[in-house]
Design a protein around this motif. Structure first.
Motif, PDB file in Angstrom:
ATOM      1  N   GLU A 107       6.319  57.140  20.712  1.00 52.91           N
ATOM      2  CA  GLU A 107       7.202  57.556  19.668  1.00 52.91           C
ATOM      3  C   GLU A 107       8.838  57.653  20.382  1.00 52.91           C
ATOM      4  O   GLU A 107       9.844  57.531  19.609  1.00 52.91           O
ATOM      5  CB  GLU A 107       6.887  59.044  19.022  1.00 52.91           C
ATOM      6  N   ALA A 108       8.988  58.187  21.567  1.00 54.20           N
ATOM      7  CA  ALA A 108      10.037  58.438  22.317  1.00 54.20           C
ATOM      8  C   ALA A 108      10.919  57.098  22.429  1.00 54.20           C
ATOM      9  O   ALA A 108      12.017  56.994  22.145  1.00 54.20           O
ATOM     10  CB  ALA A 108       9.806  59.064  23.604  1.00 54.20           C
ATOM     11  N   ARG A 111      12.201  56.013  19.110  1.00 53.46           N
ATOM     12  CA  ARG A 111      13.422  56.829  18.852  1.00 53.46           C
ATOM     13  C   ARG A 111      14.419  56.293  19.478  1.00 53.46           C
ATOM     14  O   ARG A 111      15.753  56.179  19.036  1.00 53.46           O
ATOM     15  CB  ARG A 111      13.208  58.305  19.129  1.00 53.46           C
ATOM     16  N   ARG A 112      14.436  55.854  20.983  1.00 52.57           N
ATOM     17  CA  ARG A 112      15.643  55.355  21.463  1.00 52.57           C
ATOM     18  C   ARG A 112      15.986  53.877  21.131  1.00 52.57           C
ATOM     19  O   ARG A 112      17.182  53.693  20.690  1.00 52.57           O
ATOM     20  CB  ARG A 112      15.088  55.347  23.169  1.00 52.57           C
ATOM     21  N   ARG A 114      15.491  52.769  17.968  1.00 53.31           N
ATOM     22  CA  ARG A 114      16.265  53.248  16.509  1.00 53.31           C
ATOM     23  C   ARG A 114      17.710  53.678  16.698  1.00 53.31           C
ATOM     24  O   ARG A 114      18.569  53.192  15.971  1.00 53.31           O
ATOM     25  CB  ARG A 114      15.487  54.376  15.856  1.00 53.31           C
ATOM     26  N   THR A 115      17.865  54.680  17.946  1.00 53.54           N
ATOM     27  CA  THR A 115      19.113  55.260  17.941  1.00 53.54           C
ATOM     28  C   THR A 115      20.009  54.091  18.469  1.00 53.54           C
ATOM     29  O   THR A 115      21.367  53.814  18.225  1.00 53.54           O
ATOM     30  CB  THR A 115      19.291  56.115  19.066  1.00 53.54           C
ATOM     31  N   GLN A 118      20.943  51.724  15.539  1.00 56.55           N
ATOM     32  CA  GLN A 118      21.998  52.402  14.710  1.00 56.55           C
ATOM     33  C   GLN A 118      23.338  52.538  15.558  1.00 56.55           C
ATOM     34  O   GLN A 118      24.442  52.192  14.662  1.00 56.55           O
ATOM     35  CB  GLN A 118      21.740  53.956  14.493  1.00 56.55           C
TER      36      GLN A 118
END
Length: 303
Positions: A107-108, A111-112, A114-115, A118
């Protein structure tokens, strides 16, 4: 019960796979790794699966869908006295704890990622892959004023010296992006240096001439940086970095003159990078760089 609704006492592998939502190939793999005992075979030599086999297959499928590795499922089954008994729960406790840790790491990572995606969409595909500290330094520049070679250089510097080193280097590209005449001179000298290829001898007079032009350009560039206030911005970068990384603020000075805390994990010193990052420089161009550095050292000693 009506004879047509009477369930069979055993089924073939295709029916077993269809019922549990798996495939015959997967079930054969379960047999191969010891996850599912080989069932008895019928008179035709084919496997036959009974009620207990189907129960175990259903549990295997559910646990696999939950992300538990087949080897862990097998180990958990072998620690219990029965596939669905209370004792088998003990075998899953440690497995589930490790699975939860793995999922948290995944999950971490997501998130990285996905960031990063973006940021790439917001900042541009290349600039968005640089660190926040570097892209913030470049914010506000006219669109298209940074070239691919500029971003390539920042990428290499960030790898070697970390975000602070790359942010300091970004000052150079800000000055070039906002002073067209300076950019034109930079392009001219870059072309002259590239012309010092393997066909040019290291002692060719052109080498010293280009070195002198490079030195003069660097002096002009530094003057523009100081006059435009970009030098003061560089000083502020150190303060901003120390604010973001207070634990590294008391670090010593490294060979590059940057705080040792300016490097991220996995980055390296300039000396280490020399033997790992290839540069296609001819002997003439290397000599040109040496001469330009000597001229700079003389100026520094004189002042």
């Amino acid at each position: 019960m009506h004879p047509s609704l009477m369930p069979p006492r055993q089924v073939k592998i295709g029916d077993a796979a269809a019922f549990v939502g798996s495939t015959p190939r997967a079930i054969r793999h379960y047999h191969g790794i010891g996850l599912l005992p080989e069932p008895e075979r019928g008179g035709d030599g084919r496997r036959r699966y009974g009620y207990e086999d189907m129960i175990r297959l259903l549990w295997i499928r559910r646990m696999a869908d939950a992300g538990i590795a087949l080897d862990d499922i097998r180990d958990a089954f072998t620690t219990g006295t029965a596939s669905t008994g209370a004792d088998s729960e003990d075998g899953f406790t440690g497995i589930l704890e490790r699975l939860e840790e793995t999922l948290a790491e995944q999950e971490a990572t997501l998130r990285r990622q996905r960031t990063a995606v973006q940021r790439m969409r917001t900042e541009g595909s290349r600039m968005g892959l640089l660190s926040d500290f570097v892209t913030e330094r470049l914010r506000g520049l006219p669109e298209g004023s940074l070239r691919r070679a500029d971003l390539d250089g920042l990428l290499v510097t960030e790898r070697i010296l970390g975000p602070l080193g790359a942010a300091l280097q970004a000052t150079r590209f800000i000055a070039l992006a906002t002073h067209p005449a300076l950019r034109e001179d930079s392009d001219r000298i870059d072309d002259a240096e590239e012309a010092l290829d393997d066909s040019v001898a290291a002692d060719d007079p052109r080498v010293a001439q280009v070195a002198a032009e490079r030195h003069a350009f660097e002096c002009a560039l530094q003057a523009v940086i100081e006059e435009s206030g970009l030098g003061e911005d560089d000083d502020a970068l150190f303060d901003a970095w120390d604010t973001l990384h207070p634990a590294a603020a008391d670090g010593g000075e490294d060979a590059a003159g940057l705080s040792s805390g300016s490097r991220e994990a996995g980055s390296m010193s300039a000396r280490e990078a020399i033997g790992k990052m290839p540069y296609d420089f001819s002997p003439a161009r290397l000599r040109c760089m040496e001469l330009a550095e000597e001229l700079s050292a003389r100026d520094s000693a004189a002042t």
